[in-house]
Design a protein around this motif. Structure first.
Motif, PDB file in Angstrom:
ATOM      1  N   THR A  85       0.834  -1.224   0.000  1.00  0.00           N
ATOM      2  CA  THR A  85       0.000   0.000   0.000  1.00  0.00           C
ATOM      3  C   THR A  85       0.858   1.259   0.000  1.00  0.00           C
ATOM      4  O   THR A  85       0.370   2.324  -0.406  1.00  0.00           O
ATOM      5  CB  THR A  85      -0.926   0.012   1.233  1.00  0.00           C
ATOM      6  N   ARG A  86       2.099   1.139   0.429  1.00  0.00           N
ATOM      7  CA  ARG A  86       3.006   2.301   0.393  1.00  0.00           C
ATOM      8  C   ARG A  86       3.167   2.811  -1.038  1.00  0.00           C
ATOM      9  O   ARG A  86       3.250   4.016  -1.280  1.00  0.00           O
ATOM     10  CB  ARG A  86       4.360   1.873   0.969  1.00  0.00           C
ATOM     11  N   LEU A  87       3.167   1.881  -2.007  1.00  0.00           N
ATOM     12  CA  LEU A  87       3.291   2.285  -3.409  1.00  0.00           C
ATOM     13  C   LEU A  87       2.072   3.077  -3.869  1.00  0.00           C
ATOM     14  O   LEU A  87       2.187   3.986  -4.706  1.00  0.00           O
ATOM     15  CB  LEU A  87       3.474   1.050  -4.296  1.00  0.00           C
ATOM     16  N   LEU A  88       0.900   2.736  -3.329  1.00  0.00           N
ATOM     17  CA  LEU A  88      -0.306   3.481  -3.672  1.00  0.00           C
ATOM     18  C   LEU A  88      -0.198   4.920  -3.180  1.00  0.00           C
ATOM     19  O   LEU A  88      -0.580   5.860  -3.879  1.00  0.00           O
ATOM     20  CB  LEU A  88      -1.543   2.804  -3.056  1.00  0.00           C
ATOM     21  N   VAL A  89       0.320   5.069  -1.958  1.00  0.00           N
ATOM     22  CA  VAL A  89       0.509   6.416  -1.398  1.00  0.00           C
ATOM     23  C   VAL A  89       1.496   7.205  -2.246  1.00  0.00           C
ATOM     24  O   VAL A  89       1.282   8.382  -2.555  1.00  0.00           O
ATOM     25  CB  VAL A  89       0.996   6.329   0.061  1.00  0.00           C
ATOM     26  N   ALA A 131       0.681  10.657  -4.515  1.00  0.00           N
ATOM     27  CA  ALA A 131       1.443  11.897  -4.338  1.00  0.00           C
ATOM     28  C   ALA A 131       1.956  12.410  -5.682  1.00  0.00           C
ATOM     29  O   ALA A 131       1.897  13.621  -5.971  1.00  0.00           O
ATOM     30  CB  ALA A 131       2.605  11.657  -3.375  1.00  0.00           C
ATOM     31  N   ILE A 132       2.444  11.499  -6.511  1.00  0.00           N
ATOM     32  CA  ILE A 132       2.922  11.897  -7.846  1.00  0.00           C
ATOM     33  C   ILE A 132       1.769  12.421  -8.688  1.00  0.00           C
ATOM     34  O   ILE A 132       1.898  13.439  -9.373  1.00  0.00           O
ATOM     35  CB  ILE A 132       3.598  10.691  -8.541  1.00  0.00           C
ATOM     36  N   ALA A 133       0.626  11.725  -8.641  1.00  0.00           N
ATOM     37  CA  ALA A 133      -0.537  12.154  -9.418  1.00  0.00           C
ATOM     38  C   ALA A 133      -1.028  13.521  -8.965  1.00  0.00           C
ATOM     39  O   ALA A 133      -1.468  14.341  -9.778  1.00  0.00           O
ATOM     40  CB  ALA A 133      -1.665  11.119  -9.279  1.00  0.00           C
ATOM     41  N   GLU A 134      -0.942  13.778  -7.653  1.00  0.00           N
ATOM     42  CA  GLU A 134      -1.398  15.065  -7.116  1.00  0.00           C
ATOM     43  C   GLU A 134      -0.452  16.191  -7.514  1.00  0.00           C
ATOM     44  O   GLU A 134      -0.880  17.270  -7.925  1.00  0.00           O
ATOM     45  CB  GLU A 134      -1.490  14.977  -5.583  1.00  0.00           C
ATOM     46  N   SER A 184       8.706  13.465  -4.394  1.00  0.00           N
ATOM     47  CA  SER A 184       9.776  12.853  -3.591  1.00  0.00           C
ATOM     48  C   SER A 184      10.126  13.725  -2.391  1.00  0.00           C
ATOM     49  O   SER A 184      10.441  13.222  -1.309  1.00  0.00           O
ATOM     50  CB  SER A 184      11.018  12.619  -4.463  1.00  0.00           C
ATOM     51  N   GLN A 185      10.053  15.044  -2.572  1.00  0.00           N
ATOM     52  CA  GLN A 185      10.338  15.965  -1.462  1.00  0.00           C
ATOM     53  C   GLN A 185       9.255  15.867  -0.377  1.00  0.00           C
ATOM     54  O   GLN A 185       9.557  15.885   0.814  1.00  0.00           O
ATOM     55  CB  GLN A 185      10.431  17.391  -1.995  1.00  0.00           C
ATOM     56  N   ILE A 186       8.010  15.762  -0.809  1.00  0.00           N
ATOM     57  CA  ILE A 186       6.901  15.647   0.136  1.00  0.00           C
ATOM     58  C   ILE A 186       6.968  14.320   0.892  1.00  0.00           C
ATOM     59  O   ILE A 186       6.710  14.254   2.096  1.00  0.00           O
ATOM     60  CB  ILE A 186       5.554  15.774  -0.603  1.00  0.00           C
ATOM     61  N   LEU A 196      12.071   6.822  -5.946  1.00  0.00           N
ATOM     62  CA  LEU A 196      10.656   6.934  -6.288  1.00  0.00           C
ATOM     63  C   LEU A 196      10.417   6.564  -7.751  1.00  0.00           C
ATOM     64  O   LEU A 196       9.448   5.851  -8.068  1.00  0.00           O
ATOM     65  CB  LEU A 196      10.169   8.365  -6.008  1.00  0.00           C
ATOM     66  N   SER A 197      11.281   7.023  -8.642  1.00  0.00           N
ATOM     67  CA  SER A 197      11.147   6.693 -10.067  1.00  0.00           C
ATOM     68  C   SER A 197      11.266   5.189 -10.282  1.00  0.00           C
ATOM     69  O   SER A 197      10.499   4.599 -11.056  1.00  0.00           O
ATOM     70  CB  SER A 197      12.223   7.419 -10.878  1.00  0.00           C
ATOM     71  N   ARG A 198      12.216   4.573  -9.596  1.00  0.00           N
ATOM     72  CA  ARG A 198      12.414   3.131  -9.745  1.00  0.00           C
ATOM     73  C   ARG A 198      11.195   2.350  -9.259  1.00  0.00           C
ATOM     74  O   ARG A 198      10.754   1.392  -9.898  1.00  0.00           O
ATOM     75  CB  ARG A 198      13.669   2.700  -8.973  1.00  0.00           C
ATOM     76  N   GLN A 199      10.621   2.779  -8.139  1.00  0.00           N
ATOM     77  CA  GLN A 199       9.458   2.080  -7.609  1.00  0.00           C
ATOM     78  C   GLN A 199       8.239   2.239  -8.512  1.00  0.00           C
ATOM     79  O   GLN A 199       7.428   1.327  -8.642  1.00  0.00           O
ATOM     80  CB  GLN A 199       9.152   2.577  -6.191  1.00  0.00           C
TER      81      GLN A 199
END
Length: 287
Positions: A3-7, A11-14, A22-24, A32-35
């Motif tokens: 579920t961490r990936l969903l979060v 964040a990226i979509a927002e 990544s800063q937030i 983050l890009s790799r995940q």
């Protein structure tokens, strides 16, 4: 799927930007890009397109965003219910349309809050389809819906108050001087109709044979947008009386009158939380 990936994805979509996300999230941008690449590989679809200044969600990405929001919301709601299971505290989510009877329900909620001050309420406003969909997916506890409705899937309580159908007109309409509006009055007007088919059927019955002579120029599912059409003199809107007024728009009841009931529904065969159980018992005793 973690579920961490969903979060992370939300964040990226927002932010529409991986670096800002990544800063937030306090995660390095390469991590983050790799995940996100791993998430796309797991799903077998492209979730977003990277441009120079922002990311753009694909159709699959927009659908995944919606589902991710629902999953996170449901997880948080479940955690809250389990953590608070031995206390009369927590959150109750109510879905409702724009009804007069919501004020009646609000008074009951106010009294309930006096007895159980640790309970909070989250109100979702929407049309019947969106509310029923969220009830089915466990994202709303109870919904306030306008009859008629198929009750096969729901338990329900009828609200002891009525909704009133009428017409919203602009301040310079010739109808403004009337105390009510008849079907003969509306034969000469441009009409904006509710979109929901069961409501249209009710209005069709009211007009009878005259319905085929109406000049219907549009439909709506939220009265706020229809009121803007009325303000701009695009027509008069048939709808339910509200608890509030729209600027330069006035409500006139229909004659002969049309009224409707609202009911509070929740999903059948559902293991409900103690807080919701207490709330429903309180409402039943009040009604």
């Amino acid at each position: 799927m973690d579920t961490r990936l969903l979060v992370y994805y939300l964040a990226i979509a927002e932010e529409e930007n991986i670096t800002k996300a990544s800063q937030i999230l306090h995660v390095t941008q390469p991590t983050l890009s790799r995940q996100m690449m791993q998430l796309e590989e797991e799903l077998g679809v492209k979730l977003f397109i990277r441009s120079k200044h922002r990311i753009i969600l694909t159709n699959e990405g927009m659908l995944f965003k919606q589902r991710a929001e629902e999953i996170i919301s449901l997880i948080e709601k479940t955690k809250y219910e389990i953590d608070k299971k031995n206390q009369i505290s927590g959150k109750i989510i109510i879905g409702s349309g724009e009804f007069l009877t919501f004020s009646y329900l609000a008074k009951v909620i106010s009294k309930f809050k006096e007895e159980y001050p640790l309970v909070n309420f989250d109100i979702f406003s929407g049309n019947a389809d969106s509310i029923k969909n969220k009830i089915e997916n466990g994202l709303i506890d109870v919904g306030l819906l306008l009859t008629p409705i198929d009750l096969e899937k729901y338990n329900f309580l009828e609200i002891p108050s009525e909704e009133i159908w009428g017409v919203f007109v602009s301040e310079d309409s010739l109808l403004i001087e009337k105390n009510y509006v008849t079907k003969e009055d509306l034969l000469y007007e441009k009409i904006i109709m509710p979109k929901r088919m069961v409501i249209q059927n009710r209005i069709t019955e009211w007009f009878g044979e005259d319905y085929k002579n109406l000049n219907i120029v549009g439909t709506y599912n939220l009265m706020g947008n229809a009121a803007v059409f009325v303000q701009e003199k695009l027509g008069v809107a048939i709808g339910l009386k509200r608890n509030y007024n729209y600027h330069q728009v006035y409500f006139l009841p229909l004659y002969p009158s049309i009224t409707a009931k609202t009911i509070l529904v929740w999903k059948k065969n559902l293991i409900i939380s103690p807080i919701l159980d207490n709330f429903l018992k309180y409402i039943k005793n009040t009604f």
